[in-house]
Design a protein around this motif. Structure first.
Motif, PDB file in Angstrom:
ATOM      1  N   GLY A 171       0.793  -1.262  -0.121  1.00 20.50           N
ATOM      2  CA  GLY A 171       0.167  -0.014  -0.002  1.00 20.50           C
ATOM      3  C   GLY A 171       0.854   1.375   0.044  1.00 20.50           C
ATOM      4  N   ARG A 355       2.552  -9.255   4.460  1.00 19.78           N
ATOM      5  CA  ARG A 355       1.012  -9.218   3.816  1.00 19.78           C
ATOM      6  C   ARG A 355       0.505 -10.714   4.286  1.00 19.78           C
ATOM      7  N   TRP A 361      -9.348 -12.777   0.785  1.00 19.04           N
ATOM      8  CA  TRP A 361      -8.885 -11.805   1.440  1.00 19.04           C
ATOM      9  C   TRP A 361      -7.489 -11.548   1.857  1.00 19.04           C
ATOM     10  N   GLY A 393      -3.853  -1.982   5.399  1.00 18.33           N
ATOM     11  CA  GLY A 393      -4.549  -2.364   3.895  1.00 18.33           C
ATOM     12  C   GLY A 393      -5.476  -3.408   4.079  1.00 18.33           C
ATOM     13  N   TYR A 395      -7.746  -6.057   1.230  1.00 16.45           N
ATOM     14  CA  TYR A 395      -7.950  -6.216  -0.139  1.00 16.45           C
ATOM     15  C   TYR A 395      -8.828  -7.396  -0.326  1.00 16.45           C
ATOM     16  N   TYR A 396      -9.538  -7.423  -1.254  1.00 18.63           N
ATOM     17  CA  TYR A 396     -10.610  -8.684  -1.663  1.00 18.63           C
ATOM     18  C   TYR A 396     -10.606  -8.678  -3.152  1.00 18.63           C
ATOM     19  N   GLN A 403      -9.631  -6.400  -7.972  1.00 20.06           N
ATOM     20  CA  GLN A 403      -9.190  -6.241  -6.511  1.00 20.06           C
ATOM     21  C   GLN A 403      -9.918  -5.104  -6.083  1.00 20.06           C
ATOM     22  N   TYR A 405     -10.020  -2.552  -2.677  1.00 28.33           N
ATOM     23  CA  TYR A 405      -8.822  -2.493  -1.374  1.00 28.33           C
ATOM     24  C   TYR A 405      -9.295  -0.966  -0.626  1.00 28.33           C
TER      25      TYR A 405
END
Length: 451
Positions: A171, A355, A361, A393, A395-396, A403, A405
């Motif tokens: 991010g 991450r 997810w 962050g 995210y999906y 994506q 986010y």
């Protein structure tokens, strides 16, 4: 006092307008309707790329240097320091759109050789990101045993790899990749990439890139050299990047094109040489199938660049003073005829983060530190300041390649005043000006589609 320079306006989150927003939404919906994220192939050609849109809410908004008396002036000029009086600065919203397609070409030749070409441009808020410059416009020849050679316009490793996927996964792609003493775009480059070597049970690749910048420079000829070393072993990936440059535009904008000292080579005999460079290391380690740790370290070096009045307003048909592109200047002492000394400087920046992914997810957390600089300049042009940027962050992956986010960010400057030397402007990357406050935060919601 006014100046004439080539201003690269890539120091803010964006200038998205309603028409551009609708265009991006339509493009996204059209791409999503396919339900795939694969390249589009037609014969020897392939089309890939990405479309991105963001909306950001900042605590203290100062977009495009709007809080300056002279918004067009670069941070390096002392007349850019003065803030506009009588205005109240507070929360505000910005938006961003990015569209970048890549058109590739590949063709097999006899004896295992392959010829390839790549053409790419990026549009930011419906306009060319860097007017007059392509991201990719090059041709190459490769062989599995001998490596590859490529010539033309291309991006540097220091910017492209720090931007995506490294910085993007945390991010912080723009604050990490676009800061510092490097350059991001090359215009007339030659690149050799070795084949993959088996070293210490891992894979090693070595690459060298040389660029001669723009033509027309006889006295201060531009020279760019970058070396990239990649080593991968199991779950560890390590990238070492070194840049050594001479007579590019003096700046702290790691995304900018490497061209020449100034936007006009006719002033060649009036300018003095300048140099800068970086040494960068980035590492990724996959702890398991869910958790990945990332870290980066960068050392910046600038020679500094004298400020010089090249042409006074009285001699310029445009009616404004023409100055060169200075860096880290002591404006307190005029050496004569409008010349002010620029001083060398060095600084160190780093980034750390991780991450974590579960199904569709993913979450990220990272911190970026842009450190103070060491310099002999008796005037503080930001060398004594630092910036710490933190981000969380979420995210999906809604569809293959799509994506969604959200990012929560904060910045803390070491002191109120001019931003650190490795930032290209006082409100770069955050739209929160270090002259207004020492603390700020912003929230971003975005959508990114890659095909």
């Amino acid at each position: 006092m006014q100046i004439q320079t080539r201003r690269i306006k890539r120091t803010s989150i964006g200038r998205f307008r309603g028409a551009a927003a609708r265009a991006v939404c339509l493009a996204l919906f059209g791409l999503f309707a396919t339900g795939t994220a694969s390249a589009i192939d037609f014969g020897p050609f392939s089309l890939t790329g990405f479309v991105k849109g963001e909306v950001t809410r900042a605590s203290t908004l100062c977009e495009d240097n709007a809080c300056q008396v002279d918004p067009a002036a670069r941070k390096d000029f002392i007349w850019a320091d003065e803030l506009a009086q009588g205005k109240v600065w507070g929360p505000g919203t910005t938006t961003l759109s990015l569209i970048q397609p890549y058109l590739g070409f590949k063709h097999d030749l006899p004896s295992g050789f392959k010829v390839n070409a790549l053409l790419s441009q990026r549009w930011r808020d419906g306009k060319e990101d860097f007017p007059g410059y392509l991201y990719e416009a090059n041709v190459g020849l490769s062989h599995e045993d001998y490596g590859s050679v490529r010539i033309g316009a291309m991006t540097t490793r220091s910017w492209s790899m720090a931007d995506y996927p490294f910085g993007n996964d945390l991010g912080l792609s723009d604050p990490w990749a676009s800061s510092g003493a490097g350059y991001g775009l090359l215009t007339r480059a030659l690149r050799y990439t070795s084949r993959i070597f088996d070293v210490a049970d891992g894979d090693l690749v070595v690459e060298g890139t040389y660029d001669i910048g723009e033509s027309g420079w006889d006295r201060n000829k531009p020279r760019f050299l970058e070396v990239w070393i990649h080593y991968g072993r199991g779950d560890l990936s390590l990238d070492l990047i070194f840049q050594d440059t001479k007579n590019g535009t003096p700046s702290a904008f790691g995304h900018g094109p490497f061209t020449g000292l100034f936007y006009e080579s006719s002033f060649d005999n009036l300018l003095g040489e300048s140099s800068q460079g970086i040494a960068m290391a980035m590492a990724r380690y996959r702890v398991d199938s869910r958790l990945e740790l990332l870290g980066g370290l960068r050392a910046n070096r600038w020679s500094g660049a004298y400020a010089k009045l090249l042409q006074p307003a009285s001699a310029n048909p445009g009616g404004f003073d023409i100055w060169n592109n200075p860096f880290n200047v002591d404006w307190s002492t005029d050496l004569g005829s409008g010349v002010y000394k620029g001083y060398s400087a060095r600084s160190v920046d780093f980034i750390l983060g991780g991450r974590y992914k579960v199904g569709k997810w993913a979450g990220s957390a990272a911190v970026l530190y842009l450190g103070p600089a060491t310099t002999d300049n008796p005037s503080d042009r930001g060398a004594e300041n630092s910036a710490t940027v933190g981000t969380l962050g979420l995210y999906y992956e809604a569809l293959p390649g799509l994506q969604l986010y959200g990012l929560g960010n904060l910045v803390r400057y070491g002191r109120q005043g001019l931003s650190p030397l490795s930032m290209p402007s006082n409100s770069a990357f955050t739209n929160i000006d270090s002259r207004l406050t020492t603390n700020g935060y912003w929230f971003t919601a975005g959508v990114d589609y890659r095909f």
